[in-house]
Design a protein around this motif. Structure first.
Motif, PDB file in Angstrom:
ATOM      1  N   ALA A  60       0.820  -1.211   0.000  1.00 18.19           N
ATOM      2  CA  ALA A  60       0.000   0.000   0.000  1.00 18.19           C
ATOM      3  C   ALA A  60       0.851   1.257   0.000  1.00 18.19           C
ATOM      4  N   GLY A  61       2.084   1.162   0.453  1.00 15.44           N
ATOM      5  CA  GLY A  61       2.951   2.329   0.467  1.00 15.44           C
ATOM      6  C   GLY A  61       3.815   2.456  -0.771  1.00 15.44           C
ATOM      7  N   ILE A  62       4.266   1.336  -1.324  1.00 16.02           N
ATOM      8  CA  ILE A  62       5.180   1.392  -2.459  1.00 16.02           C
ATOM      9  C   ILE A  62       4.471   1.757  -3.756  1.00 16.02           C
ATOM     10  N   ILE A  63       3.228   1.362  -3.903  1.00 17.54           N
ATOM     11  CA  ILE A  63       2.505   1.672  -5.145  1.00 17.54           C
ATOM     12  C   ILE A  63       2.322   3.176  -5.323  1.00 17.54           C
ATOM     13  N   PRO A  64       1.828   3.909  -4.309  1.00 15.90           N
ATOM     14  CA  PRO A  64       1.736   5.364  -4.499  1.00 15.90           C
ATOM     15  C   PRO A  64       3.106   6.025  -4.659  1.00 15.90           C
ATOM     16  N   TYR A  65       4.107   5.527  -3.933  1.00 16.36           N
ATOM     17  CA  TYR A  65       5.446   6.102  -4.018  1.00 16.36           C
ATOM     18  C   TYR A  65       6.031   5.921  -5.418  1.00 16.36           C
ATOM     19  N   ALA A  66       6.064   4.692  -5.881  1.00 15.18           N
ATOM     20  CA  ALA A  66       6.650   4.413  -7.197  1.00 15.18           C
ATOM     21  C   ALA A  66       5.817   5.028  -8.313  1.00 15.18           C
ATOM     22  N   GLY A  67       4.504   4.923  -8.194  1.00 17.07           N
ATOM     23  CA  GLY A  67       3.630   5.497  -9.217  1.00 17.07           C
ATOM     24  C   GLY A  67       3.813   6.995  -9.344  1.00 17.07           C
ATOM     25  N   THR A  68       3.824   7.680  -8.213  1.00 13.40           N
ATOM     26  CA  THR A  68       4.008   9.127  -8.235  1.00 13.40           C
ATOM     27  C   THR A  68       5.386   9.484  -8.762  1.00 13.40           C
ATOM     28  N   SER A  69       6.401   8.751  -8.346  1.00 13.99           N
ATOM     29  CA  SER A  69       7.758   9.028  -8.820  1.00 13.99           C
ATOM     30  C   SER A  69       7.852   8.933 -10.335  1.00 13.99           C
ATOM     31  N   PHE A  70       7.294   7.875 -10.910  1.00 13.25           N
ATOM     32  CA  PHE A  70       7.377   7.707 -12.355  1.00 13.25           C
ATOM     33  C   PHE A  70       6.526   8.729 -13.105  1.00 13.25           C
ATOM     34  N   VAL A  71       5.379   9.087 -12.556  1.00 11.19           N
ATOM     35  CA  VAL A  71       4.538  10.103 -13.201  1.00 11.19           C
ATOM     36  C   VAL A  71       5.254  11.453 -13.194  1.00 11.19           C
ATOM     37  N   VAL A  72       5.817  11.831 -12.054  1.00 10.77           N
ATOM     38  CA  VAL A  72       6.527  13.112 -11.962  1.00 10.77           C
ATOM     39  C   VAL A  72       7.749  13.102 -12.874  1.00 10.77           C
ATOM     40  N   GLY A  95       7.257  11.804  -4.627  1.00 14.49           N
ATOM     41  CA  GLY A  95       6.786  10.446  -4.339  1.00 14.49           C
ATOM     42  C   GLY A  95       6.838  10.141  -2.850  1.00 14.49           C
ATOM     43  N   GLN A  96       7.922  10.531  -2.194  1.00 13.58           N
ATOM     44  CA  GLN A  96       8.063  10.314  -0.756  1.00 13.58           C
ATOM     45  C   GLN A  96       6.991  11.083   0.012  1.00 13.58           C
ATOM     46  N   THR A  97       6.718  12.303  -0.404  1.00  4.99           N
ATOM     47  CA  THR A  97       5.720  13.126   0.275  1.00  4.99           C
ATOM     48  C   THR A  97       4.328  12.516   0.169  1.00  4.99           C
ATOM     49  N   THR A  98       3.989  11.984  -0.995  1.00  4.16           N
ATOM     50  CA  THR A  98       2.645  11.415  -1.167  1.00  4.16           C
ATOM     51  C   THR A  98       2.464  10.109  -0.404  1.00  4.16           C
ATOM     52  N   ALA A  99       3.502   9.312  -0.307  1.00  4.77           N
ATOM     53  CA  ALA A  99       3.378   8.003   0.343  1.00  4.77           C
ATOM     54  C   ALA A  99       3.707   8.031   1.827  1.00  4.77           C
ATOM     55  N   TYR A 100       4.282   9.108   2.316  1.00  7.51           N
ATOM     56  CA  TYR A 100       4.763   9.150   3.698  1.00  7.51           C
ATOM     57  C   TYR A 100       3.671   8.933   4.741  1.00  7.51           C
ATOM     58  N   PRO A 101       2.484   9.536   4.593  1.00  9.04           N
ATOM     59  CA  PRO A 101       1.444   9.278   5.597  1.00  9.04           C
ATOM     60  C   PRO A 101       1.109   7.792   5.742  1.00  9.04           C
TER      61      PRO A 101
END
Length: 145
Positions: A2-14, A51-57
């Protein structure tokens, strides 16, 4: 997961947005080709930070769940709290800022790691002749201005 998907997804999109949309609209194609490695590092670092900011919570809640039970004995509940209870506890005790405690320290690890990872990835694609950046510039009519 649940944490890696938003992190990696956001990183690649950005990363993709910076490399294909923002950088070409800001920098000329000659500047981009001259400073290719620096721009790769910059895009990777920015992608890692966002990516870190979006997944950190989600990471905060996961770590709190691992540390131990949040449920108070006074409430008659015992055992480990679930995701929802832990998130409520963090918000109730620390507010929305509680979900971002320690984020700045995380940047010290994530930003350089992502910068180097993306730059090496793109650099190896160039070395192996798998880079499609030049193709995109040709297709788009010579790149940005």
């Amino acid at each position: 997961m649940a944490g890696i998907i938003p992190y990696a997804g956001t990183s690649f999109v950005v990363w993709g947005y910076l490399k294909t949309d923002l950088f070409p609209s800001i920098f000329t194609s000659s500047f981009r080709s001259k400073h290719r490695s620096s721009l790769d590092l910059l895009a990777g670092g920015a992608a890692g930070a966002i990516g870190q900011t979006t997944a950190y919570p989600l990471d905060i809640v996961r770590r709190r769940m691992q540390v131990g039970p949040v449920l108070e004995e006074a409430s008659g509940l015992r055992g480990k709290a679930g995701f929802k209870q832990t998130a409520k506890h963090v918000f109730r005790t620390q507010g929305w800022r509680g979900f971002f405690v320690g984020l700045s320290i995380g940047y010290l690890k994530v930003v350089p790691m992502n910068s180097i990872s993306f730059a090496v990835w793109v650099g190896m694609k160039r070395v192996l002749g798998l880079d499609d950046e030049e193709e995109e510039v040709k297709v788009k009519g010579g790149g940005g201005g």
